[in-house]
Design an enzyme around this catalytic site. Structure first.
Site, PDB file in Angstrom:
ATOM      1  N   ASP A  55       0.695  -1.126  -0.117  1.00 31.17           N
ATOM      2  CA  ASP A  55      -0.042  -0.069   0.116  1.00 31.17           C
ATOM      3  C   ASP A  55       0.795   1.289  -0.124  1.00 31.17           C
ATOM      4  O   ASP A  55       1.897   1.216   0.434  1.00 31.17           O
ATOM      5  CB  ASP A  55      -1.121   0.304   1.213  1.00 31.17           C
ATOM      6  CG  ASP A  55      -0.357  -0.227   2.605  1.00 31.17           C
ATOM      7  OD1 ASP A  55       0.775  -0.983   2.742  1.00 31.17           O
ATOM      8  OD2 ASP A  55      -0.896   0.236   3.504  1.00 31.17           O
ATOM      9  N   GLU A 113      -0.587  -2.172   5.437  1.00 29.39           N
ATOM     10  CA  GLU A 113       0.100  -2.128   6.218  1.00 29.39           C
ATOM     11  C   GLU A 113       0.342  -0.656   6.942  1.00 29.39           C
ATOM     12  O   GLU A 113       0.434  -0.448   8.363  1.00 29.39           O
ATOM     13  CB  GLU A 113       1.686  -2.557   6.189  1.00 29.39           C
ATOM     14  CG  GLU A 113       2.746  -2.509   7.049  1.00 29.39           C
ATOM     15  CD  GLU A 113       3.278  -1.109   7.608  1.00 29.39           C
ATOM     16  OE1 GLU A 113       3.900  -1.153   8.916  1.00 29.39           O
ATOM     17  OE2 GLU A 113       3.368  -0.270   6.858  1.00 29.39           O
ATOM     18  N   GLU A 114       0.112   0.262   6.220  1.00 32.03           N
ATOM     19  CA  GLU A 114       0.162   1.732   6.708  1.00 32.03           C
ATOM     20  C   GLU A 114      -0.778   2.149   7.868  1.00 32.03           C
ATOM     21  O   GLU A 114      -0.949   2.913   8.613  1.00 32.03           O
ATOM     22  CB  GLU A 114       0.104   2.767   5.394  1.00 32.03           C
ATOM     23  CG  GLU A 114       0.982   2.712   4.723  1.00 32.03           C
ATOM     24  CD  GLU A 114       2.639   3.245   5.081  1.00 32.03           C
ATOM     25  OE1 GLU A 114       2.576   3.657   6.288  1.00 32.03           O
ATOM     26  OE2 GLU A 114       3.373   3.139   4.620  1.00 32.03           O
ATOM     27  N   ARG A 123      19.411  -6.361  12.905  1.00 28.79           N
ATOM     28  CA  ARG A 123      19.130  -6.227  14.312  1.00 28.79           C
ATOM     29  C   ARG A 123      18.925  -7.440  15.175  1.00 28.79           C
ATOM     30  O   ARG A 123      17.717  -7.944  14.553  1.00 28.79           O
ATOM     31  CB  ARG A 123      18.579  -5.001  14.740  1.00 28.79           C
ATOM     32  CG  ARG A 123      18.531  -4.806  16.299  1.00 28.79           C
ATOM     33  CD  ARG A 123      17.726  -3.555  16.625  1.00 28.79           C
ATOM     34  NE  ARG A 123      17.351  -3.474  17.977  1.00 28.79           N
ATOM     35  CZ  ARG A 123      18.601  -3.316  18.870  1.00 28.79           C
ATOM     36  NH1 ARG A 123      19.770  -2.831  18.566  1.00 28.79           N
ATOM     37  NH2 ARG A 123      18.200  -3.304  20.240  1.00 28.79           N
ATOM     38  N   HIS A 128       7.907   8.775   4.340  1.00 33.14           N
ATOM     39  CA  HIS A 128       6.575   9.551   4.430  1.00 33.14           C
ATOM     40  C   HIS A 128       6.982  10.989   3.990  1.00 33.14           C
ATOM     41  O   HIS A 128       6.084  11.968   4.333  1.00 33.14           O
ATOM     42  CB  HIS A 128       6.078   9.514   5.781  1.00 33.14           C
ATOM     43  CG  HIS A 128       5.568   8.059   6.214  1.00 33.14           C
ATOM     44  ND1 HIS A 128       4.496   7.977   6.970  1.00 33.14           N
ATOM     45  CD2 HIS A 128       5.796   7.131   5.857  1.00 33.14           C
ATOM     46  CE1 HIS A 128       4.441   6.660   7.147  1.00 33.14           C
ATOM     47  NE2 HIS A 128       5.130   5.951   6.503  1.00 33.14           N
TER      48      HIS A 128
END
Length: 393
Positions: free
Chosen positions: A81, A139-140, A177, A363
């Site tokens: 998305d 997902e957003e 990580r 963004h």
């Protein structure tokens, strides 16, 4: 195997560029990824991969069969998305949809996922187990993973890999990580009920705006004095509404915000901790209150064994100079974490930054990526999938 994956990916690179630029030019908002999903399904089908559409509303699942000697199933998740942002990049393939832009790199994610599917489909006989490709919507808005899970996307999955672009890392590099990778993100709404009155006589009213300001200040101060500084908490009140006129003391205030944390134990205690502070402030000044704490997505906690596979993959593929062991997690959130409630997994950062150009953050309306990162992403995911069946038992 690495040489074969690398050669195949490089031969596919012109096609991958075409795919990425198509997605970038035709972005779709969360839950509306109809054309993106159809395109994804078409590419997967052309590779001989069994496709399921409308999984998680607009999601797509592709199942690739290996040679069958290993019974485990590995999933690879990417998201599709875009964001409600007006693009300002001036790229030739910039968004053709006003107010919608791939400003978080999900066009790259989807392309990398498709690239890995294309590569691994050509090497299926050398792949010990099966691979499931999850192309997730929404997902957003942190909804797509739960939609996919409700439709059985993680059924029988034993492990999962994911990635996210990272403009702070130069393209052709990878960041991994161990442990906490992103934060849990919860929503909070606080309602303060006071008593209205004349602005000239505050002693005959209960000022909800002033009390709300005391709540905000006390919460921020209490974080620094009562929460373990080694287990960070970030509480942001992003909206506040109240009052009817400049000379009327407000009787009601509604405020809402987000709460971020990294450690599950800390997160568990936050609702009670916040309500206690709100209650104490409101009781002191005679106001009533209501706290609505809504849990969002948990923290992404990377599995140690799977992260070791990613580290081994990257050191072998890219060398020590292009592998970064990330010292800190992100306080951003990722609904990839919901998949980890069903199987262990690990997510990595894909560097997309330019070496001699300003890199705008995610963004941002001018966010761009160095497209050479697509090669790195496809090779890393493909080789990690192969190594999973070689080294993980």
């Amino acid at each position: 195997m690495f040489s074969e994956i690398k050669d195949l990916t490089e031969s596919l690179f012109p096609r991958l560029l075409e795919i990425r630029r198509h997605f970038h030019a035709h972005p779709e908002l969360s839950g509306q990824e109809y054309q993106t999903a159809a395109y994804v399904a078409g590419v997967l089908s052309s590779c001989g991969i069994r496709v399921q559409e409308n999984v998680g509303k607009t999601g797509v699942v592709g199942n690739l069969n290996g040679n069958g000697t290993d019974p485990r199933l590995l999933a690879i998740r990417t998201d599709m998305d875009a964001l409600p942002i007006d693009e300002q990049t001036n790229l030739e393939f910039a968004s053709c949809k006003p107010g919608i832009m791939h400003a978080c790199g999900h066009d790259v994610h989807t392309t990398v996922g498709l690239g890995a599917a294309m590569v691994l489909s050509k090497l299926a006989k050398q792949l010990s187990g099966n691979v499931r490709f999850l192309f997730q919507p929404a997902e957003e808005i942190a909804q797509g993973a739960s939609w996919m899970l409700q439709d059985g996307a993680m059924r029988d999955v034993n492990a999962i890999f994911g990635l996210h672009v990272f403009p702070s890392l130069q393209a052709r590099s990878v960041g991994i990580r161990y442990g906490a990778f992103t934060a849990a993100a919860d929503d909070i709404e606080i309602f303060i009920q006071g008593e209205s009155g004349h602005g000239a006589r505050p002693h005959k009213a209960i000022d909800a705006i002033w009390i709300a300001s005391q709540v905000i200040t006390t919460l921020q101060q209490a974080i620094s004095r009562t929460q373990n500084p080694l287990r960070p908490v970030v509480l942001t009140i992003g909206q506040i509404n109240g009052g009817r006129a400049p000379n009327i003391i407000a009787d009601q205030v509604r405020m809402s915000g987000t709460v971020r944390s990294l450690h599950p134990d800390t997160r568990t205690n936050l609702p009670q901790w916040i309500e206690k502070i709100v209650a104490n402030v409101c009781d002191t000044y005679g106001a009533k209150y209501k706290v609505d704490y809504r849990q969002g997505v948990p923290s992404v906690q990377n599995n140690i064994e799977l992260t070791r596979i990613l580290e081994s993959t990257c050191r072998e593929a890219w060398g020590n100079d292009r592998l970064h062991i990330l010292a800190e997690p992100s306080l951003g959130a990722e609904d990839f974490s919901l998949y980890l409630e069903h199987a262990p997994g690990s997510m990595f950062r894909l560097g997309v930054g330019f070496s001699e150009k300003l890199n705008h953050p995610l963004h941002h309306p001018q966010f761009e990526v160095d497209e050479s990162a697509i090669l790195t992403g496809v090779i890393t995911l493909s080789y990690a999938a192969y190594k999973y069946y070689q080294y993980s038992k």
